[in-house]
Design a protein around this motif. Structure first.
Motif, PDB file in Angstrom:
ATOM      1  N   LYS A  23       2.411 -10.547  11.575  1.00 54.90           N
ATOM      2  CA  LYS A  23       1.168  -9.786  11.634  1.00 54.90           C
ATOM      3  C   LYS A  23       0.996  -9.057  12.963  1.00 54.90           C
ATOM      4  O   LYS A  23       0.198  -8.129  13.065  1.00 54.90           O
TER       5      LYS A  23
ATOM      6  N   ASN B   5      -1.733  -6.393  12.191  1.00 55.72           N
ATOM      7  CA  ASN B   5      -1.981  -6.112  10.783  1.00 55.72           C
ATOM      8  C   ASN B   5      -2.666  -7.313  10.140  1.00 55.72           C
ATOM      9  O   ASN B   5      -2.165  -8.441  10.230  1.00 55.72           O
TER      10      ASN B   5
ATOM     11  N   LYS C  13      -4.954  -8.722   6.520  1.00 53.27           N
ATOM     12  CA  LYS C  13      -5.338  -8.469   5.136  1.00 53.27           C
ATOM     13  C   LYS C  13      -6.649  -9.199   4.880  1.00 53.27           C
ATOM     14  O   LYS C  13      -6.696 -10.432   4.820  1.00 53.27           O
TER      15      LYS C  13
ATOM     16  N   SER D 156      -6.886  -6.130  -1.556  1.00 49.88           N
ATOM     17  CA  SER D 156      -6.566  -4.702  -1.449  1.00 49.88           C
ATOM     18  C   SER D 156      -6.811  -4.095  -0.074  1.00 49.88           C
ATOM     19  O   SER D 156      -6.228  -3.074   0.278  1.00 49.88           O
TER      20      SER D 156
ATOM     21  N   LYS E 190      -6.678  -3.735   3.891  1.00 47.00           N
ATOM     22  CA  LYS E 190      -5.881  -4.093   5.055  1.00 47.00           C
ATOM     23  C   LYS E 190      -6.473  -3.414   6.294  1.00 47.00           C
ATOM     24  O   LYS E 190      -7.001  -2.304   6.203  1.00 47.00           O
TER      25      LYS E 190
END
Length: 772
Positions: free
Chosen positions: A280, A320, A322, A326, A328
């Motif tokens: 991530k 990154n 989540k 759907s 992000k």
């Protein structure tokens, strides 16, 4: 009284200009292997004791009486002394080749006849730098300077405070072109790749008139010109970085090149590890340096040089996340800062007495940051926010310099310096885009300024018997926003020899037309260069010094110097300020009209011959600052004030292939501010911390020991390999890097305490280099 002064001046001029039946010996001094120019070579005519030194391009000119037999002596540290016996009744042009010797093994003779008044100047050998202990195999030039008296630096910084100055008050030049920022790795490593360097000088006082634009010091660095005879390659691999250097002839004895590159190593390891353990987050940091030098000999009187440097630091962090199936989110931080430099220099010899150099150059420093946040729903952008920042300075410069060797008693040096400045002190750009594609776009703190600088200088180098003087003046005019700032800067440097002892005194006035502010953003330093204006006028300094130096038994050399420096018109920030807030303009947080004082004594003892070489330096100093808006207008201790500082440096040749070196340093702890008041503002505002007095505490005293062991072996002819083992902070001293306020929970109560943090424990490292 006026008639007496005029009479003395007439006697002085008559003494200088009366030359009798003189001849002129002039020419170039070069390295016998590479044929690179050698600066600072001592030239003495034995029968008359006339002396001079070669200039920065190896040129010299000396006059003497006609004689059937002349004995001319050429000597320089690190080279074998050469004696030329000649029968000369007329002017002669010489090309002198000196043979290099290994200074850490062979004896070096100190030339006691050299008349010099540069007591505030330290010349540092690149060979010496390369055999001393390092961290991660990286021999750092700026770390080396802090081993000299009068120079201070924190362990986690390569910025220097010279005689109570700040790092922006140091004029740092490569091949006559200034650099504005010289740090990598947040200040831990400097931008100078020692494989590309030929000559280094540090000037702390008594500045010649040809230098200007800064208040506290001059660091003059010359790059290698490139071997005119043979190709040389050098590859080094260390823990911190790897380097490769190549030099050699383009056309033998007529043109040459040198190219050297260095890159940070650790990110090649840390980036894949970071990604492996946490996909991530992606992060990385690296830096590079690239040096290039071209050298073209047109004929014996004309020569061209082209110099190039480029260096950058890059840091990025990407996260990154989540949030659901759907949606992000992506957060990005990019930081980039560095220098770019070009220089074209033309040397011309008009006659045996007149030498000139003309330099056309471009230099640029910039610092750019980007902070971004974006949201994606099924890979469709529903929000995209960016905050970018840019700061920089660009210079175009034309410099001409003439050196006229009138005779052995008088040398005239004069020149002009014309600079076009383009300042970008800080521009913020904000873009916010929502799911409806509505965009908010604004720019603030975006005010570029154009400045013009014109300087003229003249130096008079006078030698009469045992008296030596460099008397000069620099006229400077800086124009910005149609307002001129004009200054006249006298420079006086005197010395007198009593047998082998030299007593020196100097006075100099300096002006600085730019100010530097330091901010922190995500833990990384941001340097902003501001042009002096009618509200932040140029800073000034005056420095007085008195010193003595003396050699002993051609082995030991001792010098001591007293100095006093006062600073005025200083500019700084009242309190820490953000560059990324559209609601706060950092210019409103400036305080101007500051004053500073620094005085001290410096002692240097050197041993320059035999198997054991080194030096001991000691500095006692006191430095203060005064600003109307800081510390209630009262003087406070400067952040780099260090009353006592000691460095002991030694290098010992065990055999011709094995050498050992050690450095021990001690220094009084740097000042810091002790927080003694805490107020809770409630809600989202949290706490604020106050102190009665700025810099009212001191860190624990600093000391550490570094050692190194070098194993060198000649594999085949002209091929050399070296293994280096270094240990930094041998006895693991926990020196204070900084202090922070933390809450201590003891006996069911909360107590606020200042805690010390240490960054550098014992660090062993190994490096390998191969020269062929």
């Amino acid at each position: 009284m006026k008639k007496q002064i005029l009479f003395l001046l007439l006697i002085l001029i008559n003494t200088i200009l009366s030359s009798g039946q003189n001849i002129i010996l002039s020419g170039k001094i070069i390295d016998s292997l590479t044929e690179e120019n050698l600066s600072g070579v001592n030239i003495i005519i034995q029968s008359t004791n006339n002396s001079t030194i070669s200039n920065e391009y190896g040129f010299f000119s000396i006059s003497t009486k006609q004689s059937d037999t002349l004995m001319v002596i050429f000597s320089q540290l690190g080279y074998q002394t050469k004696v030329i016996k000649m029968n000369s009744q007329e002017n002669s042009n010489l090309k002198v080749k000196l043979i290099s010797q290994d200074i850490e093994i062979e004896d070096v003779t100190i030339n006691n006849n050299n008349k010099t008044s540069d007591i505030s100047t330290n010349k540092i050998s690149v060979k010496t730098l390369q055999i001393l202990p390092s961290i991660g195999g990286e021999n750092d030039l700026m770390k080396m300077f802090k081993l000299m008296p009068g120079v201070q630096s924190a362990e986690n910084k390569s910025s220097l405070s010279v005689r109570g100055g700040t790092d922006d008050q140091n004029l740092i030049i490569i091949d006559d072109v200034p650099l504005y920022y010289v740090n990598h790795l947040g200040g831990f490593v400097s931008v100078f790749n020692t494989d590309a360097i030929n000559d280094i000088s540090l000037i702390k006082g008594g500045f010649p008139a040809r230098y200007g634009g800064r208040l506290s010091s001059v660091i003059d660095i010359k790059m290698k010109e490139g071997n005119l005879n043979n190709y040389e390659k050098n590859i080094s691999v260390g823990v911190l970085s790897s380097k490769i250097s190549i030099e050699g002839p383009i056309e033998k004895k007529k043109s040459s090149f040198m190219i050297s590159a260095r890159r940070f190593n650790l990110d090649l390891l840390t980036r894949p590890i970071t990604y492996f353990f946490n996909d991530k987050i992606q992060s990385g940091y690296n830096f590079y340096d690239l040096n290039l030098k071209l050298n073209k000999i047109i004929n014996e009187n004309n020569r061209l040089f082209f110099s190039f440097y480029s260096g950058d630091d890059k840091l990025f962090v990407t996260t990154n996340e989540k949030n659901n199936i759907s949606v992000k989110t992506k957060t990005t931080q990019n930081f980039k800062w560095g220098n770019l430099l070009f220089a074209l220099r033309y040397n011309h010899i008009f006659s045996s007495k007149l030498f000139s150099n003309t330099t056309l150059s471009y230099t640029r420093y910039r610092n750019s940051n980007l902070l971004g946040y974006s949201e994606l729903d099924n890979n469709k952008i529903i929000a995209n926010n960016q905050v970018s920042f840019y700061s920089g300075i660009k210079d175009i410069r034309l410099n001409t310099d003439f050196q006229y060797f009138v005779n052995s008693n008088y040398k005239l040096r004069t020149g002009t310096d014309i600079v076009y400045h383009n300042f970008s002190p800080g521009q913020n750009h904000v873009i916010i885009t929502d799911s409806n594609k509505t965009t908010f776009d604004t720019t603030f703190n975006a005010v570029n300024k154009i400045g013009y600088e014109l300087s003229y200088y003249i130096e008079n180098k006078i030698i009469i018997s045992d008296f030596d003087a460099n008397i000069g003046v620099r006229f400077s005019s800086f124009i910005i926003e149609k307002k001129p700032f004009v200054s006249l800067e006298p420079r006086i440097n005197l010395s007198y020899r009593i047998q082998k002892t030299i007593i020196s005194a100097s006075y100099c006035k300096m002006k600085q037309n730019i100010h530097m502010l330091t901010f922190l953003s995500s833990g990384m330093p941001l340097k902003l260069w501001l042009a002096a204006t009618s509200s932040e006028i140029p800073s000034l300094s005056e420095q007085y010094s008195l010193g003595v130096k003396k050699p002993f038994n051609k082995t030991f050399f001792i010098s001591a110097e007293l100095y006093y420096k006062k600073l005025s018109n200083l500019t700084t920030l009242k309190t820490p300020s953000s560059l990324f807030s559209p609601n706060q303009n950092y210019m409103e947080n400036l305080t101007v009209g500051g004053k500073g004082k620094s005085f001290g004594i410096e002692v240097l003892i050197q041993k320059q011959s035999g198997k054991l070489n080194g030096w001991i330096s000691y500095t006692y100093s006191k430095t203060t600052r005064t600003f109307e808006d800081i510390n209630n207008g009262m003087a406070y201790t400067f952040e780099y004030d260090r009353p006592h500082s000691i460095s002991i440096v030694g290098a010992y040749s065990i055999t011709k292939t094995i050498s050992f070196a050690a450095i021990w340093e001690y220094g009084t702890g740097f000042p810091y501010t002790i927080i003694n008041q805490k107020y809770n503002l409630g809600g989202i505002y949290g706490n604020i911390y106050l102190s009665d007095t700025k810099n009212n505490g001191r860190m624990t005293d600093f000391h550490k020991l570094d050692i190194s062991l070098r194993f060198t072996k000649e594999k085949r002819k002209s091929r050399m390999r070296t293994w280096s083992i270094d240990i930094y902070n041998v006895y693991n001293r926990k020196n204070a890097s900084y202090y922070i306020l933390k809450t201590d929970y003891e006996n069911n109560s909360e107590t606020e305490k200042m805690y010390k943090y240490t960054l550098f424990p014992i660090i062993p490292s190994i490096s390998y280099s191969f020269k062929f």
